[in-house]
Design a protein around this motif. Structure first.
Motif, mmCIF file in Angstrom:
data_model
loop_
_atom_site.group_PDB
_atom_site.id
_atom_site.type_symbol
_atom_site.label_atom_id
_atom_site.label_comp_id
_atom_site.label_asym_id
_atom_site.label_seq_id
_atom_site.Cartn_x
_atom_site.Cartn_y
_atom_site.Cartn_z
ATOM 1 N N VAL A 1 2.808 7.569 11.020
ATOM 2 C CA VAL A 1 2.623 6.571 9.974
ATOM 3 C C VAL A 1 3.992 6.187 9.412
ATOM 4 O O VAL A 1 4.827 7.058 9.157
ATOM 5 C CB VAL A 1 1.717 7.103 8.842
ATOM 6 C CG1 VAL A 1 1.552 6.056 7.751
ATOM 7 C CG2 VAL A 1 0.370 7.524 9.395
ATOM 8 N N ASP B 1 -1.003 5.225 17.090
ATOM 9 C CA ASP B 1 -1.872 6.290 17.607
ATOM 10 C C ASP B 1 -1.751 6.425 19.106
ATOM 11 O O ASP B 1 -1.820 5.430 19.810
ATOM 12 C CB ASP B 1 -3.338 5.875 17.390
ATOM 13 C CG ASP B 1 -3.926 6.489 16.166
ATOM 14 O OD1 ASP B 1 -3.805 5.848 15.119
ATOM 15 O OD2 ASP B 1 -4.489 7.592 16.295
ATOM 16 N N HIS C 1 -5.301 1.185 10.327
ATOM 17 C CA HIS C 1 -5.948 1.789 11.494
ATOM 18 C C HIS C 1 -6.615 0.761 12.406
ATOM 19 O O HIS C 1 -7.066 -0.252 11.974
ATOM 20 C CB HIS C 1 -6.983 2.830 11.055
ATOM 21 C CG HIS C 1 -6.476 4.216 11.297
ATOM 22 N ND1 HIS C 1 -6.497 4.803 12.530
ATOM 23 C CD2 HIS C 1 -5.874 5.090 10.478
ATOM 24 C CE1 HIS C 1 -5.971 6.001 12.450
ATOM 25 N NE2 HIS C 1 -5.561 6.199 11.210
ATOM 26 N N SER D 1 0.583 2.201 11.419
ATOM 27 C CA SER D 1 0.067 3.423 12.037
ATOM 28 C C SER D 1 0.075 3.260 13.547
ATOM 29 O O SER D 1 -0.374 2.250 14.073
ATOM 30 C CB SER D 1 -1.366 3.694 11.538
ATOM 31 O OG SER D 1 -2.024 4.572 12.435
ATOM 32 N N ARG E 1 -8.189 6.845 1.982
ATOM 33 C CA ARG E 1 -7.015 6.335 2.705
ATOM 34 C C ARG E 1 -6.486 5.028 2.111
ATOM 35 O O ARG E 1 -5.331 4.653 2.354
ATOM 36 C CB ARG E 1 -7.354 6.139 4.179
ATOM 37 C CG ARG E 1 -7.619 7.460 4.866
ATOM 38 C CD ARG E 1 -7.388 7.405 6.347
ATOM 39 N NE ARG E 1 -7.469 8.763 6.870
ATOM 40 C CZ ARG E 1 -6.841 9.204 7.947
ATOM 41 N NH1 ARG E 1 -6.086 8.377 8.644
ATOM 42 N NH2 ARG E 1 -6.939 10.448 8.338
ATOM 43 N N GLU F 1 -0.704 10.757 15.826
ATOM 44 C CA GLU F 1 -0.477 9.528 15.068
ATOM 45 C C GLU F 1 0.804 9.639 14.242
ATOM 46 O O GLU F 1 1.117 10.718 13.726
ATOM 47 C CB GLU F 1 -1.670 9.291 14.115
ATOM 48 C CG GLU F 1 -1.487 8.118 13.173
ATOM 49 C CD GLU F 1 -2.557 8.043 12.085
ATOM 50 O OE1 GLU F 1 -3.344 9.006 11.950
ATOM 51 O OE2 GLU F 1 -2.593 7.031 11.368
ATOM 52 N N LEU G 1 2.062 -0.622 5.607
ATOM 53 C CA LEU G 1 1.978 0.634 6.348
ATOM 54 C C LEU G 1 1.670 0.329 7.815
ATOM 55 O O LEU G 1 0.862 -0.539 8.127
ATOM 56 C CB LEU G 1 0.891 1.555 5.780
ATOM 57 C CG LEU G 1 1.229 2.295 4.486
ATOM 58 C CD1 LEU G 1 0.197 3.377 4.210
ATOM 59 C CD2 LEU G 1 2.633 2.910 4.513
ATOM 60 N N TRP H 1 -3.262 2.804 4.320
ATOM 61 C CA TRP H 1 -3.446 3.595 5.542
ATOM 62 C C TRP H 1 -4.764 3.256 6.230
ATOM 63 O O TRP H 1 -4.866 3.254 7.459
ATOM 64 C CB TRP H 1 -3.372 5.089 5.193
ATOM 65 C CG TRP H 1 -3.183 6.002 6.372
ATOM 66 C CD1 TRP H 1 -3.048 5.641 7.688
ATOM 67 C CD2 TRP H 1 -3.098 7.425 6.333
ATOM 68 N NE1 TRP H 1 -2.884 6.758 8.476
ATOM 69 C CE2 TRP H 1 -2.916 7.863 7.665
ATOM 70 C CE3 TRP H 1 -3.151 8.365 5.305
ATOM 71 C CZ2 TRP H 1 -2.796 9.208 7.988
ATOM 72 C CZ3 TRP H 1 -3.030 9.698 5.639
ATOM 73 C CH2 TRP H 1 -2.847 10.113 6.964
#
Length: 509
Positions: free
Chosen positions: A466, A286, A509, A284, A270, A464, A282, A505
Motif C-alpha cells: 500500500v 496485489d 482495492h 494498492s 478500511r 499486497e 492511496l 484503502w
DNA sequence: GAGGTCACG
DNA sequence: ACGTACGTGACCTCG
C-alpha cells in the motif's frame, strides 16, 4: 523488551552495545530471542547517527563480500563502544555460510532493513473522526443485540464470556443434546458451532452478530485512533522481518496486516485509512494468486503452469479438469470445491482436512484429491519429493535459500509427523512468496529514491503493498510498482499484479 | 498467563 | 482411536 541478553553471554561476548544484525539472528536463534533483536536493530538504525549504508554494507566496488562489509563496520564501530555486533558476526557469520543462506541474507533481509525503517517511520494517516462515528453505531448495535440475546436466553449473562455462553446455551437452555467440547472440556461456541445452531436457534445468530460488532469495535474502531502518534499524527506499526517460521513478516502494535475486509461491516474500517492530504491518493498493489503460482513454479506442473500462461481462471480450470467437464460446464459449486482443493494443496493437503472444509466425508475428499493428482501429477511428485528431502536433511528451503528446520519430520507421533510434512510442503511456497515481495519492496524503494519520487510505501500485507500516491506521479509509480513486483524473482509462471487507486484503502482495492 | 475466539493473507 | 488443513496478532475472560 523480550530479548534476553544472556544469549550474548552464552557466546562469550561482552555486552557493550545494542546493535545487532537482524538476519544473522534469524538463522541461529530461537524466535523469542530474535524478536527482541529484530526490534533493537531497527530502533538503533532509526536513531543512529551512523549512516545506514555503513551498517548494512553497500553493494558496489569495494564492498562485495560479507568480509568486505565487515571492514566498513570495523571503521564505523571503532568510534563506538559497540563491539557486540562485530563479535557476534565472528561467531554467527560462519554459521550462515555453513547453512548456505547467504542469498536470503544478502539479497533480501539486510537490504530490507532500511526499507522497513522508512515504512515504520512514515506511518499511515487514519480518519479518527469517521472511526469515532462508526464506534457509536456499533455501540448501539451491540446494546440492542445484547438485549435481544438476554430475551432469547431468558436470563442475563456476559455474552463475551465463551464459558458463560456455553453454559447458558447447553445447560440452562438445553438447546442441543450433542454439544461439542473444547480441549479443556468447556463447551465450544465458535463460529462453526454457532453457524450450525443458527438454523434452528435465533440466539446463535444474534451472538454471532454481537461477536462481530464487538470484535470490530474493540480491536479496530476504538483502538486505531489510540495508536495515532502525537508527533506525526499517523499510525506507526512495527514490522518484524525475521521472526516467523516461513519468512513472512509480522506487524504489531498495532497489527495492520489484519484490518477487516471480508465482511461488509468490517470492510468499512478500511475507508478510514486515507492519504496524507488532497494531493495524494492511496495505491494498492496485489499479487494475484501468488502462492498457487509459486506452487506451479516449484512443482514444474505443466498443466497448472499452462493455465496461468493462458491467463485463465485457475479455480474454474481446475474444476473442469478434476470433474472431467468442459470449462463452460463448470458450476459455481464445482468451482468452490476446486478452490478449496487448490488452497489445500498450498497447505499440504489431507483428506481429513479437505473433507472438514468441504463438509464431506474423508473418503469422498480423498477421491477428489486423487482426481486432482491425476490431473496435476507434478504437484503429487513435488509433494513427495519435498517430504523426502525434509526427511533427508531435516529442513526445507525457499527459492532464496531460507531454511526452516523440521525436527518433527522423524517423530514417531503420527500427528506431529504429519504436521511437519504439511509444513514441509507449505513453507517453500509461502516462504518463496515472502522472498518475492521482500525483494520487490527493496527494488521499489531503491527506484523511488533514485527518481526522487514523493510517493511512499506504507504497508505490506503479505501479498499486497500500500502506497501514499502523489497524484501527479500516478503513471510512473504504477509502472515501477507493477514491474518490480512482477519481476522480483525469475519465474516460468507469469506473475500478475493488480493495482488500484482510490481515496482510501477500501476504494484502492 | 492460558484459553477461546476471530481478524487477515 | 485419534485429530490436522498453512502462517500470523489482538482482545476478552477468568483463575
Amino acid at each position: 523488551m523480550k530479548f534476553d541478553i544472556s544469549i550474548l553471554r552464552a557466546h562469550g561476548i561482552r555486552v557493550a552495545g545494542a546493535l545487532y544484525d537482524t538476519m544473522l539472528a534469524h538463522y541461529v536463534m530461537e524466535p523469542e530471542q530474535r524478536h527482541g533483536m529484530d526490534h533493537l536493530a531497527r530502533t538503533y538504525l532509526r536513531y543512529s547517527p551512523i549512516p545506514i549504508t555503513a551498517l548494512i554494507g553497500e553493494k558496489g566496488k569495494d564492498q562485495k563480500t560479507m568480509a568486505d562489509v565487515e571492514v566498513a563496520r570495523v571503521a564505523e564501530y571503532a568510534a563506538e563502544d559497540a563491539d557486540v555486533t562485530l563479535q557476534l558476526q565472528a561467531v554467527l557469520a560462519p554459521l550462515v555460510r555453513k547453512q548456505e543462506a547467504e542469498r536470503a541474507l544478502a539479497e533480501c533481509e539486510n537490504p530490507l532493513i532500511p526499507v522497513l525503517v522508512d515504512m515504520e517511520s512514515e506511518g499511515i494517516r487514519i480518519d479518527s473522526k469517521a472511526l469515532a462515528e462508526y464506534s457509536k453505531v456499533l455501540e448501539k448495535d451491540i446494546a440492542a443485540l445484547e438485549a435481544e440475546i438476554f430475551k432469547a436466553a431468558g436470563t442475563r449473562f456476559n455474552v463475551s464470556s465463551p464459558k458463560q455462553l456455553g453454559e447458558i446455551l447447553f445447560d440452562y437452555m438445553k438447546i442441543e443434546g450433542k454439544a461439542k467440547k473444547t480441549r479443556t472440556g468447556q463447551y465450544a461456541t465458535n463460529e462453526e458451532v454457532l453457524t450450525q445452531l443458527a438454523a434452528e436457534h435465533k440466539i446463535a445468530e444474534l451472538v454471532l452478530e454481537f461477536r462481530n460488532c464487538q470484535k470490530l469495535k474493540s480491536t479496530y474502531v476504538d483502538t486505531l485512533p489510540e495508536a495515532v502518534d502525537a508527533s506525526t499524527g499517523r499510525v506507526h506499526t512495527t514490522y518484524n522481518q525475521a521472526v516467523t517460521a516461513t519468512g513472512r513478516m509480522q506487524s504489531q502494535n498495532p497489527n495492520l496486516q489484519n484490518i477487516p475486509i471480508r465482511s461488509q461491516r468490517g470492510r468499512e474500517i478500511r475507508r478510514a485509512f486515507v492519504p496524507r492530504n488532497n494531493d495524494y491518493a492511496l495505491l494498492s498493489a496485489d499479487y494475484s494468486q501468488i502462492e498457487l503460482r509459486v506452487a506451479a513454479e516449484l512443482s514444474n506442473e505443466e498443466a497448472l503452469q499452462q493455465t496461468f500462461r493462458e491467463g485463465r481462471d485457475v479455480h474454474a480450470a481446475t474444476a473442469a479438469r478434476v470433474n472431467g467437464v468442459e470449462l463452460t460446464a463448470v458450476t459455481p459449486e464445482m468451482r468452490r470445491q476446486a478452490k478449496m482443493v487448490n488452497f489445500g494443496i498450498i497447505y499440504g493437503i489431507s483428506a481429513f482436512g479437505l473433507g472438514q472444509r468441504l463438509k464431506i466425508g474423508r473418503v469422498e475428499a480423498g477421491q477428489i484429491i486423487d482426481a486432482y493428482f491425476r490431473q496435476y501429477p507434478g504437484i503429487k511428485t513435488y509433494m513427495e519429493a519435498t517430504i523426502a528431502a525434509a526427511r533427508e536433511h531435516g529442513f526445507v528451503r525457499t527459492l532464496l535459500g531460507r531454511r526452516r528446520m523440521l525436527p518433527e519430520i522423524h517423530s514417531r507421533n503420527a500427528t506431529l509427523r504429519q504436521a511437519a510434512e504439511r509444513n514441509a510442503i507449505n513453507t517453500p511456497i509461502q516462504g518463496t512468496a515472502a522472498d518475492m515481495i521482500k525483494i520487490a519492496m527493496i527494488r521499489i524503494h531503491a527506484e523511488f529514491s533514485a527518481q526522487k519520487i514523493k510517493s511512499r510505501m506504507l504497508l505490506q500485507v503479505h501479498d499486497e503493498l500500500v502506497f501514499d500516491l502523489c497524484r501527479s506521479e500516478e503513471q510512473v509509480v504504477r509502472e515501477i510498482v507493477e514491474r518490480c513486483m512482477r519481476t522480483a524473482l525469475p519465474m516460468q509462471v507469469p506473475i500478475v499484479v493488480e493495482i488500484g487507486v482510490g481515496e482510501n484503502w477500501l476504494e484502492a482495492h
